[in-house]
Design a protein around this motif. Structure first.
Motif, PDB file in Angstrom:
ATOM      1  N   GLU A 265       1.866 -13.568  -0.234  1.00 22.15           N
ATOM      2  CA  GLU A 265       0.957 -12.582  -0.812  1.00 22.15           C
ATOM      3  C   GLU A 265       1.610 -11.906  -2.026  1.00 22.15           C
ATOM      4  OE1 GLU A 265       0.569  -9.011   1.561  1.00 22.15           O
ATOM      5  OE2 GLU A 265      -1.564  -8.913   1.123  1.00 22.15           O
ATOM      6  N   GLN A 266       2.895 -11.540  -1.842  1.00 22.78           N
ATOM      7  CA  GLN A 266       3.608 -10.845  -2.919  1.00 22.78           C
ATOM      8  C   GLN A 266       3.704 -11.703  -4.179  1.00 22.78           C
ATOM      9  OE1 GLN A 266       4.031  -7.736  -2.622  1.00 22.78           O
ATOM     10  NE2 GLN A 266       4.753  -7.671  -4.741  1.00 22.78           N
ATOM     11  N   GLU A 267       3.937 -13.003  -3.968  1.00 18.95           N
ATOM     12  CA  GLU A 267       4.053 -13.874  -5.136  1.00 18.95           C
ATOM     13  C   GLU A 267       2.717 -13.999  -5.864  1.00 18.95           C
ATOM     14  OE1 GLU A 267       5.594 -17.824  -4.431  1.00 18.95           O
ATOM     15  OE2 GLU A 267       5.348 -18.365  -6.542  1.00 18.95           O
ATOM     16  N   LEU A 268       1.637 -14.097  -5.095  1.00 17.12           N
ATOM     17  CA  LEU A 268       0.316 -14.196  -5.725  1.00 17.12           C
ATOM     18  C   LEU A 268       0.041 -12.943  -6.557  1.00 17.12           C
ATOM     19  CD1 LEU A 268      -2.452 -15.432  -6.226  1.00 17.12           C
ATOM     20  CD2 LEU A 268      -3.210 -14.515  -4.018  1.00 17.12           C
ATOM     21  N   ILE A 269       0.320 -11.787  -5.964  1.00 13.79           N
ATOM     22  CA  ILE A 269       0.066 -10.535  -6.683  1.00 13.79           C
ATOM     23  C   ILE A 269       0.906 -10.476  -7.958  1.00 13.79           C
ATOM     24  CG2 ILE A 269       0.410  -8.024  -6.542  1.00 13.79           C
ATOM     25  CD1 ILE A 269      -0.648  -8.183  -3.650  1.00 13.79           C
TER      26      ILE A 269
ATOM     27  N   ARG B 289      -7.193  -8.483   4.006  1.00 13.88           N
ATOM     28  CA  ARG B 289      -6.058  -8.814   3.141  1.00 13.88           C
ATOM     29  C   ARG B 289      -6.365 -10.070   2.328  1.00 13.88           C
ATOM     30  NH1 ARG B 289      -0.391  -7.910   6.113  1.00 13.88           N
ATOM     31  NH2 ARG B 289       0.254  -8.097   3.955  1.00 13.88           N
ATOM     32  N   PRO B 290      -7.223  -9.924   1.330  1.00  5.38           N
ATOM     33  CA  PRO B 290      -7.692 -11.104   0.576  1.00  5.38           C
ATOM     34  C   PRO B 290      -6.577 -11.837  -0.162  1.00  5.38           C
ATOM     35  CG  PRO B 290      -8.345  -9.081  -0.542  1.00  5.38           C
ATOM     36  CD  PRO B 290      -7.802  -8.678   0.799  1.00  5.38           C
ATOM     37  N   TYR B 291      -5.591 -11.088  -0.668  1.00  2.00           N
ATOM     38  CA  TYR B 291      -4.521 -11.780  -1.403  1.00  2.00           C
ATOM     39  C   TYR B 291      -3.688 -12.631  -0.446  1.00  2.00           C
ATOM     40  CZ  TYR B 291      -5.864  -8.540  -5.043  1.00  2.00           C
ATOM     41  OH  TYR B 291      -6.599  -7.829  -5.953  1.00  2.00           O
ATOM     42  N   GLN B 292      -3.516 -12.117   0.768  1.00  2.00           N
ATOM     43  CA  GLN B 292      -2.773 -12.912   1.743  1.00  2.00           C
ATOM     44  C   GLN B 292      -3.557 -14.179   2.107  1.00  2.00           C
ATOM     45  OE1 GLN B 292      -2.243 -11.458   5.776  1.00  2.00           O
ATOM     46  NE2 GLN B 292      -0.072 -11.989   5.638  1.00  2.00           N
ATOM     47  N   ALA B 293      -4.867 -14.016   2.303  1.00  2.00           N
ATOM     48  CA  ALA B 293      -5.689 -15.181   2.640  1.00  2.00           C
ATOM     49  C   ALA B 293      -5.642 -16.224   1.518  1.00  2.00           C
ATOM     50  CB  ALA B 293      -7.136 -14.728   2.898  1.00  2.00           C
ATOM     51  N   ALA B 294      -5.736 -15.746   0.276  1.00  2.00           N
ATOM     52  CA  ALA B 294      -5.696 -16.675  -0.849  1.00  2.00           C
ATOM     53  C   ALA B 294      -4.310 -17.310  -0.969  1.00  2.00           C
ATOM     54  CB  ALA B 294      -6.059 -15.945  -2.150  1.00  2.00           C
ATOM     55  N   ALA B 295      -3.279 -16.504  -0.781  1.00  2.00           N
ATOM     56  CA  ALA B 295      -1.917 -17.007  -0.905  1.00  2.00           C
ATOM     57  C   ALA B 295      -1.648 -18.102   0.120  1.00  2.00           C
ATOM     58  CB  ALA B 295      -0.913 -15.859  -0.748  1.00  2.00           C
ATOM     59  N   GLU B 296      -2.173 -17.914   1.318  1.00  2.00           N
ATOM     60  CA  GLU B 296      -1.992 -18.930   2.359  1.00  2.00           C
ATOM     61  C   GLU B 296      -2.610 -20.256   1.931  1.00  2.00           C
ATOM     62  OE1 GLU B 296      -3.338 -17.800   6.326  1.00  2.00           O
ATOM     63  OE2 GLU B 296      -1.874 -16.152   6.259  1.00  2.00           O
ATOM     64  N   GLN B 297      -3.802 -20.187   1.343  1.00  2.00           N
ATOM     65  CA  GLN B 297      -4.451 -21.420   0.871  1.00  2.00           C
ATOM     66  C   GLN B 297      -3.605 -22.109  -0.198  1.00  2.00           C
ATOM     67  OE1 GLN B 297      -8.222 -19.890  -0.510  1.00  2.00           O
ATOM     68  NE2 GLN B 297      -9.141 -19.851   1.529  1.00  2.00           N
TER      69      GLN B 297
ATOM     70  N   THR C  58      -3.148  -4.834  -4.532  1.00  2.00           N
ATOM     71  CA  THR C  58      -2.344  -4.352  -3.403  1.00  2.00           C
ATOM     72  C   THR C  58      -2.826  -5.081  -2.152  1.00  2.00           C
ATOM     73  OG1 THR C  58      -3.923  -2.596  -2.975  1.00  2.00           O
ATOM     74  CG2 THR C  58      -2.080  -2.038  -4.395  1.00  2.00           C
ATOM     75  N   SER C  59      -2.029  -5.006  -1.099  1.00  2.00           N
ATOM     76  CA  SER C  59      -2.335  -5.728   0.139  1.00  2.00           C
ATOM     77  C   SER C  59      -3.747  -5.473   0.657  1.00  2.00           C
ATOM     78  CB  SER C  59      -1.365  -5.298   1.237  1.00  2.00           C
ATOM     79  OG  SER C  59      -0.229  -6.083   1.180  1.00  2.00           O
ATOM     80  N   HIS C  60      -4.164  -4.220   0.625  1.00  2.00           N
ATOM     81  CA  HIS C  60      -5.486  -3.865   1.154  1.00  2.00           C
ATOM     82  C   HIS C  60      -6.362  -3.297   0.042  1.00  2.00           C
ATOM     83  CE1 HIS C  60      -4.806  -4.249   5.584  1.00  2.00           C
ATOM     84  NE2 HIS C  60      -3.542  -4.137   5.195  1.00  2.00           N
ATOM     85  N   PRO C  61      -6.797  -4.162  -0.878  1.00  2.00           N
ATOM     86  CA  PRO C  61      -7.526  -3.637  -2.043  1.00  2.00           C
ATOM     87  C   PRO C  61      -8.829  -2.922  -1.673  1.00  2.00           C
ATOM     88  CG  PRO C  61      -7.716  -6.032  -1.917  1.00  2.00           C
ATOM     89  CD  PRO C  61      -6.694  -5.629  -0.916  1.00  2.00           C
ATOM     90  N   TYR C  62      -9.512  -3.446  -0.649  1.00  2.00           N
ATOM     91  CA  TYR C  62     -10.809  -2.851  -0.323  1.00  2.00           C
ATOM     92  C   TYR C  62     -10.631  -1.477   0.335  1.00  2.00           C
ATOM     93  CZ  TYR C  62     -12.147  -7.631  -1.378  1.00  2.00           C
ATOM     94  OH  TYR C  62     -12.296  -8.842  -2.002  1.00  2.00           O
ATOM     95  N   ALA C  63      -9.517  -1.319   1.049  1.00  2.07           N
ATOM     96  CA  ALA C  63      -9.216   0.004   1.616  1.00  2.07           C
ATOM     97  C   ALA C  63      -8.881   0.988   0.499  1.00  2.07           C
ATOM     98  CB  ALA C  63      -8.047  -0.102   2.598  1.00  2.07           C
ATOM     99  N   ALA C  64      -8.128   0.512  -0.506  1.00  2.48           N
ATOM    100  CA  ALA C  64      -7.751   1.391  -1.626  1.00  2.48           C
ATOM    101  C   ALA C  64      -8.989   1.871  -2.383  1.00  2.48           C
ATOM    102  CB  ALA C  64      -6.794   0.646  -2.566  1.00  2.48           C
ATOM    103  N   ILE C  65      -9.934   0.955  -2.568  1.00  4.60           N
ATOM    104  CA  ILE C  65     -11.177   1.344  -3.254  1.00  4.60           C
ATOM    105  C   ILE C  65     -11.932   2.360  -2.400  1.00  4.60           C
ATOM    106  CG2 ILE C  65     -13.443   0.510  -3.996  1.00  4.60           C
ATOM    107  CD1 ILE C  65     -11.912  -2.297  -4.229  1.00  4.60           C
ATOM    108  N   GLY C  66     -11.997   2.078  -1.102  1.00 11.44           N
ATOM    109  CA  GLY C  66     -12.723   2.962  -0.192  1.00 11.44           C
ATOM    110  C   GLY C  66     -12.172   4.374  -0.203  1.00 11.44           C
ATOM    111  N   GLU C  67     -10.859   4.483  -0.279  1.00  9.51           N
ATOM    112  CA  GLU C  67     -10.254   5.820  -0.306  1.00  9.51           C
ATOM    113  C   GLU C  67     -10.748   6.636  -1.489  1.00  9.51           C
ATOM    114  OE1 GLU C  67      -5.936   5.995  -0.146  1.00  9.51           O
ATOM    115  OE2 GLU C  67      -6.013   4.834   1.734  1.00  9.51           O
TER     116      GLU C  67
END
Lengths: 158, 151
Positions: free
Chosen positions: B38-42, B25-33, A21-30
């Motif tokens: 982000e959605q496509e990477l996920i 937002r790690p997936y967004q950062a990776a997707a940019e690279q 998900t967009s904010h994986p680390y936040a989801a884990i934290g919750e």
């Protein structure tokens, strides 16, 4: 680093994988009562201290075509072990290189290397070239290809 | 054979086995690279997980630094007993993976336990249950760790 109870919770929470998900680390934290930044900081610290060796994709190598998986074991004289271990471990095609104990008389081998390839014949040819180029013809070795895989999962922590 | 990977899949695999961004937002950062969204990477990660090309997307722990025990073990099992002993060995939750190999030492598995002391105890239990000797071959020295598969 000294791990506290919350670290162990975090370790258990992410061992099966990060949420996609967009904010994986936040989801884990919750789930474990930490905010996003605290999760990020703890994971960062665990990476720096080596508790987490790496974070990322863990592939199923067989499904990616790496079906020729050879464990090459060598019976290296003790006084040459460090030198050879470092030399072999630095080679491109060797993915892991460990010293392990001999179990005499049944098992004389003390240096273990893994080579993952896509075809057995190529892996064997590579090992022949390696023996030649590294001058290892006087070091007894065996190549153990893997056959059936019965179980593959990471270690589990509670 | 599993479904083919395209260039973007391969780029994802080659790039993120070694590490992954640790930010909000790690997936967004990776997707940019990678030049994708982000959605496509996920979606691609979900697909490769579903196709079992990925085992997981997460951490590889250093067992000893977590206070746990880790060892490689080998057994010599007669062919006609192999299936049965495999089931017995794999029934232990501490057995992380188990491979057949073409040698007299034909069963190789990794044991991962919560404490180092548990290794010996589990080995003895496996020997008792199967009736065969377990050769314990723990790592004494590591010369290299960089397990990574180029695709």
């Amino acid at each position: 680093m000294v791990l506290n109870e919350q670290d162990y919770q975090l370790i258990a929470e992410i061992q099966g994988g990060l949420p996609l998900t967009s904010h994986p680390y936040a989801a884990i934290g919750e789930r474990i009562g930490l905010d996003e930044q605290a999760v990020i900081d703890r994971i960062d610290t665990m990476l720096t201290s080596g508790v987490i060796k790496r974070l990322g994709i863990v592939v199923r190598h067989r499904e990616l075509g790496y079906t020729a998986n050879a464990m090459v074991v060598w019976d290296v004289p003790d006084e040459r072990l460090d030198e050879l271990g470092e030399r072999l471990g630095a080679l491109e095609c060797i993915t892991l290189c460990y010293q392990r104990p001999r179990r005499l008389p049944d098992w004389p081998y003390n240096l273990f290397c893994m080579i993952h390839g896509q075809e057995r014949s190529k892996v064997l040819a590579y090992i022949d070239r390696l023996v030649e180029s590294q001058g290892l013809s006087d070091i007894p070795h065996k190549v153990l290809f893997s056959g059936r895989r019965f179980k593959q999962r990471g270690a589990r922590y509670q | 054979m599993t479904p083919a990977l395209d260039d973007i899949d391969r780029a994802i695999l080659n790039r993120y086995q070694g590490g992954f961004p640790i930010c909000e937002r790690p997936y967004q950062a990776a997707a940019e690279q990678l030049g994708i969204t982000e959605q496509e990477l996920i979606q691609r990660l979900e697909r490769m997980l579903a196709q079992k090309q990925l085992s997981r997307f997460g951490p590889m722990y250093h067992a000893e630094r977590l206070g746990g025990g880790l060892s490689l073990c080998a057994m010599r099992i007669p062919e006609d007993r192999y299936e049965q002993v495999t089931e017995q060995v794999n029934s232990f939750p501490e057995v992380a993976h188990n491979y057949a190999r073409d040698h007299a030492f034909n069963m190789w598995f990794v044991l991962a336990t919560e404490t180092p002391e548990r290794i010996d105890a589990v080995l003895k239990e496996i020997e008792q249950r199967t009736g065969f000797r377990v050769y314990n071959m723990p790592k004494l020295q590591e010369f290299f760790i960089g397990l990574k598969f180029e695709v």
